[in-house]
Scaffold this motif. Structure first.
Motif, PDB file in Angstrom:
ATOM      1  N   ASP A  52     -35.437  19.206  -3.457  1.00 34.31           N
ATOM      2  CA  ASP A  52     -34.441  19.295  -2.202  1.00 34.31           C
ATOM      3  C   ASP A  52     -35.071  18.607  -1.036  1.00 34.31           C
ATOM      4  O   ASP A  52     -36.171  18.953  -0.868  1.00 34.31           O
ATOM      5  N   THR A  53     -34.466  17.747  -0.273  1.00 31.88           N
ATOM      6  CA  THR A  53     -34.823  17.154   1.011  1.00 31.88           C
ATOM      7  C   THR A  53     -33.763  17.325   2.021  1.00 31.88           C
ATOM      8  O   THR A  53     -32.644  17.900   1.902  1.00 31.88           O
ATOM      9  N   ALA A  54     -33.908  16.626   3.334  1.00 31.27           N
ATOM     10  CA  ALA A  54     -33.021  16.392   4.204  1.00 31.27           C
ATOM     11  C   ALA A  54     -33.232  15.392   5.284  1.00 31.27           C
ATOM     12  O   ALA A  54     -34.494  15.232   5.346  1.00 31.27           O
ATOM     13  N   HIS A  55     -32.341  15.058   5.878  1.00 33.31           N
ATOM     14  CA  HIS A  55     -32.553  13.936   7.009  1.00 33.31           C
ATOM     15  C   HIS A  55     -33.198  14.568   7.982  1.00 33.31           C
ATOM     16  O   HIS A  55     -34.225  14.096   8.439  1.00 33.31           O
ATOM     17  N   LEU A  56     -33.179  16.007   8.183  1.00 32.22           N
ATOM     18  CA  LEU A  56     -34.130  16.628   9.230  1.00 32.22           C
ATOM     19  C   LEU A  56     -35.612  16.686   8.965  1.00 32.22           C
ATOM     20  O   LEU A  56     -36.346  16.733   9.850  1.00 32.22           O
ATOM     21  N   ALA A  80     -31.466  16.108  -4.167  1.00 32.18           N
ATOM     22  CA  ALA A  80     -30.423  16.881  -3.269  1.00 32.18           C
ATOM     23  C   ALA A  80     -30.758  16.725  -1.791  1.00 32.18           C
ATOM     24  O   ALA A  80     -32.073  16.893  -1.310  1.00 32.18           O
ATOM     25  N   THR A  81     -29.989  16.187  -1.107  1.00 36.13           N
ATOM     26  CA  THR A  81     -30.262  16.103   0.391  1.00 36.13           C
ATOM     27  C   THR A  81     -29.498  16.686   1.289  1.00 36.13           C
ATOM     28  O   THR A  81     -28.260  17.151   0.814  1.00 36.13           O
ATOM     29  N   LYS A  82     -29.541  16.606   2.831  1.00 36.29           N
ATOM     30  CA  LYS A  82     -28.756  17.433   3.450  1.00 36.29           C
ATOM     31  C   LYS A  82     -28.548  16.539   4.798  1.00 36.29           C
ATOM     32  O   LYS A  82     -29.503  15.787   5.176  1.00 36.29           O
TER      33      LYS A  82
END
Length: 280
Positions: A52-56, A80-82
């Motif tokens: 799990d990752t994210a732009h944030l 998976a990203t956000k």
């Protein structure tokens, strides 16, 4: 109690139920970068199939690091990203960014950083109160139709918000804060369980608290496990839709976390933990 080792997100995307949260992999020095690359690679070596990752997380730096560490990706690995959050120099350092054009731009950016043609699980990091929900989710639905997104998830939502979202588009996952000592989002977990939606608890370990709780420590001693492993094992036993994503920058902690699915609670131990945590 023997918990299932895998879960099919969206009914078809099979992942190991112990994933890896990459949030902390945001190195600021060359030495830290090498260490963090090693943690990401070791997670995959140890059988992690969901990261799990994210732009944030570092405003894209986390996604860049994962691509550097792991691309070309193993066939069974899901990154998976956000999206839905943008950097700002005022306030808390971020703002909602749920306008359709912004979401579309962030997805294209994430595809580039992750070196992917398709994001198999894309989660809306926060609902934008300034944009109608059908517009936000409609944009993601359009991206799914175009093949840029495989499945759509949400983060930090209530049960009512989840129900409303499901009238717009199929929801494959929800990522809310949840652990043995913090069950505020129990209604959301119940809704996910009833619908077969993956529930990805962030902060699944309650760092700094688990080892201090007497019943957790007692059960850990009985099982020759660590308190961290016990609380993760409790999550795995709590519901088959729960897919914990513990994060760390330590190789030792990574191996400790991923050893939790070999820890089997008895029904009595599970019940003791559940009661003790609620009364803590």
């Amino acid at each position: 109690m023997t918990a299932p080792k895998t879960f099919r997100i969206g009914g078809d995307l099979e992942v190991r139920r112990l994933g890896f949260g990459a949030m902390h992999l945001r190195p600021e020095t060359d030495e830290a970068r090498a260490a963090h690359l090693a943690v990401a690679r070791r997670a995959v070596e140890l059988g992690v199939t969901l990261i799990d990752t994210a732009h944030l997380y570092g405003w894209g730096a986390n996604e860049d690091l994962l691509a550097q560490a792991l691309h070309p990706y193993p066939a069974d690995l899901v990154i998976a990203t956000k999206v839905g959050i943008r950097h700002t120099t005022s306030g808390e350092g971020w703002r909602h960014a749920g306008a359709p054009a912004d979401l579309r731009g962030q997805v294209d950016e994430a595809l580039g950083r992750l070196r992917l043609d398709r994001i198999e699980l894309l989660q809306l990091h926060r609902l934008d109160p300034g944009v109608p929900l059908p517009d936000q989710l409609g944009a993601l639905r359009d991206l799914r139709a175009e093949g840029k997104v495989g499945r759509i998830g949400l983060s930090e939502v209530t049960a009512a918000e989840l129900a409303e979202a499901r009238t717009v588009v199929d929801i494959a996952s929800v990522q809310n804060r949840y652990n043995l000592l913090d069950r505020e989002h129990e209604p959301v977990l119940k809704a996910c369980e009833e619908a077969g939606i993956a529930f990805l608890p962030w902060r699944p370990v309650a760092a700094g608290k688990s080892g201090a709780q007497a019943e957790i420590a007692a059960v850990a001693k009985e099982l020759d496990a660590t308190p961290t492993q016990v609380v993760l094992a409790w999550l795995l036993a709590r519901s088959p839709v729960i897919v914990p994503i513990p994060g760390t920058t330590s190789l030792a902690h990574l191996e400790e976390n991923l050893g939790a699915d070999a820890v089997h609670l008895t029904q009595a131990q599970y019940d003791r933990l559940s009661r003790a945590a609620l009364s803590a």
